[in-house]
Design a protein around this motif. Structure first.
Motif, PDB file in Angstrom:
ATOM      1  N   ARG A 185       0.829  -1.200   0.000  1.00 36.14           N
ATOM      2  CA  ARG A 185       0.000   0.000   0.000  1.00 36.14           C
ATOM      3  C   ARG A 185       0.863   1.248   0.000  1.00 36.14           C
ATOM      4  O   ARG A 185       1.861   1.315   0.703  1.00 36.14           O
ATOM      5  CB  ARG A 185      -0.899   0.000   1.233  1.00 36.14           C
ATOM      6  CG  ARG A 185      -1.835  -1.177   1.244  1.00 36.14           C
ATOM      7  CD  ARG A 185      -2.654  -1.236   2.493  1.00 36.14           C
ATOM      8  NE  ARG A 185      -3.406  -2.478   2.488  1.00 36.14           N
ATOM      9  CZ  ARG A 185      -3.866  -3.066   3.561  1.00 36.14           C
ATOM     10  NH1 ARG A 185      -3.673  -2.512   4.737  1.00 36.14           N
ATOM     11  NH2 ARG A 185      -4.539  -4.183   3.469  1.00 36.14           N
ATOM     12  N   ASP A 186       0.447   2.215  -0.765  1.00 38.55           N
ATOM     13  CA  ASP A 186       1.125   3.510  -0.797  1.00 38.55           C
ATOM     14  C   ASP A 186       0.382   4.426   0.164  1.00 38.55           C
ATOM     15  O   ASP A 186      -0.400   5.285  -0.243  1.00 38.55           O
ATOM     16  CB  ASP A 186       1.129   4.075  -2.215  1.00 38.55           C
ATOM     17  CG  ASP A 186       1.953   5.344  -2.310  1.00 38.55           C
ATOM     18  OD1 ASP A 186       2.785   5.584  -1.409  1.00 38.55           O
ATOM     19  OD2 ASP A 186       1.755   6.090  -3.277  1.00 38.55           O
ATOM     20  N   ASP A 187       0.588   4.171   1.459  1.00 35.33           N
ATOM     21  CA  ASP A 187      -0.136   4.893   2.502  1.00 35.33           C
ATOM     22  C   ASP A 187       0.824   5.162   3.655  1.00 35.33           C
ATOM     23  O   ASP A 187       1.243   4.236   4.348  1.00 35.33           O
ATOM     24  CB  ASP A 187      -1.323   4.047   2.979  1.00 35.33           C
ATOM     25  CG  ASP A 187      -2.117   4.677   4.106  1.00 35.33           C
ATOM     26  OD1 ASP A 187      -1.751   5.774   4.574  1.00 35.33           O
ATOM     27  OD2 ASP A 187      -3.106   4.061   4.529  1.00 35.33           O
ATOM     28  N   PRO A 188       1.198   6.428   3.882  1.00 34.21           N
ATOM     29  CA  PRO A 188       2.158   6.727   4.953  1.00 34.21           C
ATOM     30  C   PRO A 188       1.638   6.369   6.346  1.00 34.21           C
ATOM     31  O   PRO A 188       2.427   6.223   7.271  1.00 34.21           O
ATOM     32  CB  PRO A 188       2.390   8.232   4.826  1.00 34.21           C
ATOM     33  CG  PRO A 188       1.253   8.742   4.031  1.00 34.21           C
ATOM     34  CD  PRO A 188       0.745   7.620   3.174  1.00 34.21           C
ATOM     35  N   ASP A 189       0.339   6.190   6.492  1.00 36.27           N
ATOM     36  CA  ASP A 189      -0.235   5.819   7.787  1.00 36.27           C
ATOM     37  C   ASP A 189      -0.485   4.322   7.922  1.00 36.27           C
ATOM     38  O   ASP A 189      -1.127   3.887   8.873  1.00 36.27           O
ATOM     39  CB  ASP A 189      -1.551   6.584   8.006  1.00 36.27           C
ATOM     40  CG  ASP A 189      -1.329   8.081   8.088  1.00 36.27           C
ATOM     41  OD1 ASP A 189      -0.288   8.496   8.641  1.00 36.27           O
ATOM     42  OD2 ASP A 189      -2.186   8.831   7.583  1.00 36.27           O
ATOM     43  N   ASP A 190       0.015   3.537   6.976  1.00 35.44           N
ATOM     44  CA  ASP A 190      -0.173   2.090   7.016  1.00 35.44           C
ATOM     45  C   ASP A 190       0.509   1.525   8.265  1.00 35.44           C
ATOM     46  O   ASP A 190       1.722   1.654   8.435  1.00 35.44           O
ATOM     47  CB  ASP A 190       0.414   1.463   5.750  1.00 35.44           C
ATOM     48  CG  ASP A 190       0.175  -0.030   5.654  1.00 35.44           C
ATOM     49  OD1 ASP A 190      -0.481  -0.611   6.537  1.00 35.44           O
ATOM     50  OD2 ASP A 190       0.655  -0.628   4.671  1.00 35.44           O
ATOM     51  N   ALA A 225       3.282  -1.652   7.331  1.00 39.74           N
ATOM     52  CA  ALA A 225       4.008  -1.256   6.119  1.00 39.74           C
ATOM     53  C   ALA A 225       5.209  -2.160   5.856  1.00 39.74           C
ATOM     54  O   ALA A 225       6.346  -1.790   6.107  1.00 39.74           O
ATOM     55  CB  ALA A 225       4.433   0.198   6.230  1.00 39.74           C
ATOM     56  N   GLN A 257       7.661  -3.976   3.215  1.00 36.83           N
ATOM     57  CA  GLN A 257       8.108  -3.780   1.840  1.00 36.83           C
ATOM     58  C   GLN A 257       8.168  -5.120   1.106  1.00 36.83           C
ATOM     59  O   GLN A 257       8.638  -6.115   1.667  1.00 36.83           O
ATOM     60  CB  GLN A 257       9.484  -3.115   1.826  1.00 36.83           C
ATOM     61  CG  GLN A 257       9.466  -1.692   2.331  1.00 36.83           C
ATOM     62  CD  GLN A 257       8.514  -0.829   1.520  1.00 36.83           C
ATOM     63  OE1 GLN A 257       8.581  -0.792   0.299  1.00 36.83           O
ATOM     64  NE2 GLN A 257       7.601  -0.149   2.198  1.00 36.83           N
TER      65      GLN A 257
END
Length: 136
Positions: free
Chosen positions: A63-68, A71, A73
């Motif tokens: 997901r391209d979500d800084p709040d994931d 996260a 990789q």
């Protein structure tokens, strides 16, 4: 693992750029069984794959979500998976295009094993070593 064993309580997880492609690869190359896949189109919110001898993994699309909060990789996952027939699984995995990082070999601690990369770059080691008995 016996048929009376409890279900697994530890679920390794990973993220993928092409989650649906990775699911197909893991089923075809290694023999995981697809249990459930939630998502629409190319996006996989959650997938569960079962390992025939017990246990399994969970995965989803990166997901391209800084709040994931989860996260991970793609390509950073690694797992050791127990199999009864190392050489047959090696043949299956390489026929499906797994990139070999370690040919099948007998280890000093009594295991026969090999290691490969999946298309996302995750590291998979398969062997017949089941671990040491857990003390009571």
């Amino acid at each position: 693992m016996t048929h009376n064993a409890p279900p697994p309580q530890v679920w390794p997880t990973l993220r993928a750029r092409d989650a649906r492609g990775l699911i197909r690869f893991l089923v075809d190359a290694f023999g995981f069984r697809e249990v459930v896949v939630y998502g629409e189109g190319d996006v996989v919110q959650h997938a569960q794959l079962a390992w025939p001898a017990g246990g399994g993994i969970m995965l989803g699309s990166v997901r391209d979500d800084p709040d994931d909060a989860w996260a991970l990789q793609p390509g950073t996952f690694g797992a050791y998976v127990v199999t009864d027939d190392v050489d047959a699984l090696y043949a299956r995995a390489t026929a499906a295009g797994a990139k070999v990082t370690q040919e099948p070999a007998d280890r000093s601690y009594g295991s026969r094993e090999f290691a490969v990369l999946d298309p996302e770059g995750n590291r998979w080691s398969f062997g017949d070593y089941r671990g040491e008995p857990v003390p009571d």
